[in-house]
Design a protein around this motif. Structure first.
Motif, PDB file in Angstrom:
ATOM      1  N   ALA A 227       0.837  -1.202   0.000  1.00 24.70           N
ATOM      2  CA  ALA A 227       0.000   0.000   0.000  1.00 24.70           C
ATOM      3  C   ALA A 227       0.874   1.255   0.000  1.00 24.70           C
ATOM      4  O   ALA A 227       0.547   2.254  -0.660  1.00 24.70           O
ATOM      5  N   LYS A 228       1.979   1.199   0.707  1.00 25.66           N
ATOM      6  CA  LYS A 228       2.899   2.347   0.747  1.00 25.66           C
ATOM      7  C   LYS A 228       3.437   2.657  -0.652  1.00 25.66           C
ATOM      8  O   LYS A 228       3.502   3.818  -1.060  1.00 25.66           O
ATOM      9  N   MET A 229       3.806   1.611  -1.401  1.00 27.42           N
ATOM     10  CA  MET A 229       4.312   1.829  -2.756  1.00 27.42           C
ATOM     11  C   MET A 229       3.200   2.321  -3.681  1.00 27.42           C
ATOM     12  O   MET A 229       3.449   3.159  -4.554  1.00 27.42           O
ATOM     13  N   ILE A 230       1.993   1.831  -3.492  1.00 30.22           N
ATOM     14  CA  ILE A 230       0.874   2.317  -4.301  1.00 30.22           C
ATOM     15  C   ILE A 230       0.688   3.811  -4.073  1.00 30.22           C
ATOM     16  O   ILE A 230       0.526   4.583  -5.031  1.00 30.22           O
ATOM     17  N   ARG A 231       0.751   4.232  -2.825  1.00 33.77           N
ATOM     18  CA  ARG A 231       0.633   5.673  -2.520  1.00 33.77           C
ATOM     19  C   ARG A 231       1.769   6.454  -3.184  1.00 33.77           C
ATOM     20  O   ARG A 231       1.559   7.545  -3.705  1.00 33.77           O
ATOM     21  N   HIS A 232       2.970   5.880  -3.141  1.00 34.22           N
ATOM     22  CA  HIS A 232       4.122   6.536  -3.782  1.00 34.22           C
ATOM     23  C   HIS A 232       3.906   6.643  -5.289  1.00 34.22           C
ATOM     24  O   HIS A 232       4.128   7.709  -5.874  1.00 34.22           O
ATOM     25  N   TYR A 233       3.487   5.568  -5.918  1.00 36.00           N
ATOM     26  CA  TYR A 233       3.230   5.592  -7.358  1.00 36.00           C
ATOM     27  C   TYR A 233       2.155   6.618  -7.699  1.00 36.00           C
ATOM     28  O   TYR A 233       2.219   7.283  -8.728  1.00 36.00           O
ATOM     29  N   GLU A 234       1.175   6.755  -6.832  1.00 39.25           N
ATOM     30  CA  GLU A 234       0.148   7.766  -7.059  1.00 39.25           C
ATOM     31  C   GLU A 234       0.746   9.164  -6.904  1.00 39.25           C
ATOM     32  O   GLU A 234       0.480  10.054  -7.726  1.00 39.25           O
ATOM     33  N   ALA A 235       1.586   9.344  -5.894  1.00 42.68           N
ATOM     34  CA  ALA A 235       2.185  10.665  -5.646  1.00 42.68           C
ATOM     35  C   ALA A 235       3.055  11.130  -6.816  1.00 42.68           C
ATOM     36  O   ALA A 235       3.128  12.330  -7.099  1.00 42.68           O
ATOM     37  N   ILE A 236       3.707  10.181  -7.497  1.00 44.43           N
ATOM     38  CA  ILE A 236       4.578  10.569  -8.617  1.00 44.43           C
ATOM     39  C   ILE A 236       3.861  10.475  -9.963  1.00 44.43           C
ATOM     40  O   ILE A 236       4.473  10.665 -11.011  1.00 44.43           O
ATOM     41  N   GLY A 237       2.569  10.173  -9.931  1.00 44.93           N
ATOM     42  CA  GLY A 237       1.764  10.203 -11.137  1.00 44.93           C
ATOM     43  C   GLY A 237       1.782   8.961 -12.006  1.00 44.93           C
ATOM     44  O   GLY A 237       1.335   9.015 -13.146  1.00 44.93           O
TER      45      GLY A 237
END
Length: 127
Positions: A14-24
């Motif tokens: 979930a943390k990486m999903i949030r990161h991927y969302e943050a960087i578009g």
């Protein structure tokens, strides 16, 4: 599905999903209460990203690969060019790692490994 379910379905935290969302790299719809909502298409994108990252593609290349994947009018030559450039980078990195291992192996072979304080490994690192 929520972020935990999406994470379980694609093998990305979930943390990486949030990161991927943050960087578009990915986007998620939001429910009325503000929670992320994922559909199967989002999970497919996350699986794609995970596979690309497992192959060592840097995030900018993943971004390019995603764009090519979504572009049904793409030329496969572009994908191949990107993949072969990554192969070349991996091979260069492998040569560099082999050289480092050989250097350390050589230093370790010349270290007595006993109670004496002199050590060619430390001497080399101090240079």
């Amino acid at each position: 599905m929520n972020i935990g379910e999406a994470a379980a379905a694609c093998g990305v935290s979930a943390k990486m999903i949030r990161h991927y969302e943050a960087i578009g790299l990915v986007s998620a719809a939001r429910s009325a209460n503000g929670y992320r909502v994922y559909v199967e298409r989002d999970v497919a994108v996350l699986r794609f990203i995970r596979h690309a990252r497992d192959l060592g593609f840097p995030l900018e290349d993943v971004r390019r690969l995603l764009a090519l994947w979504h572009d049904r009018a793409r030329a496969s030559a572009e994908v191949k060019k990107l993949a072969l450039a990554h192969v070349a980078a991996l091979e260069e990195k492998a040569r560099s790692l082999d050289a480092m291992a050989a250097s350390l192996r050589h230093l370790a072979e010349h270290c007595h490994g006993d109670a004496r304080p002199d050590c060619p490994i430390l001497d080399d690192l101090a240079r």
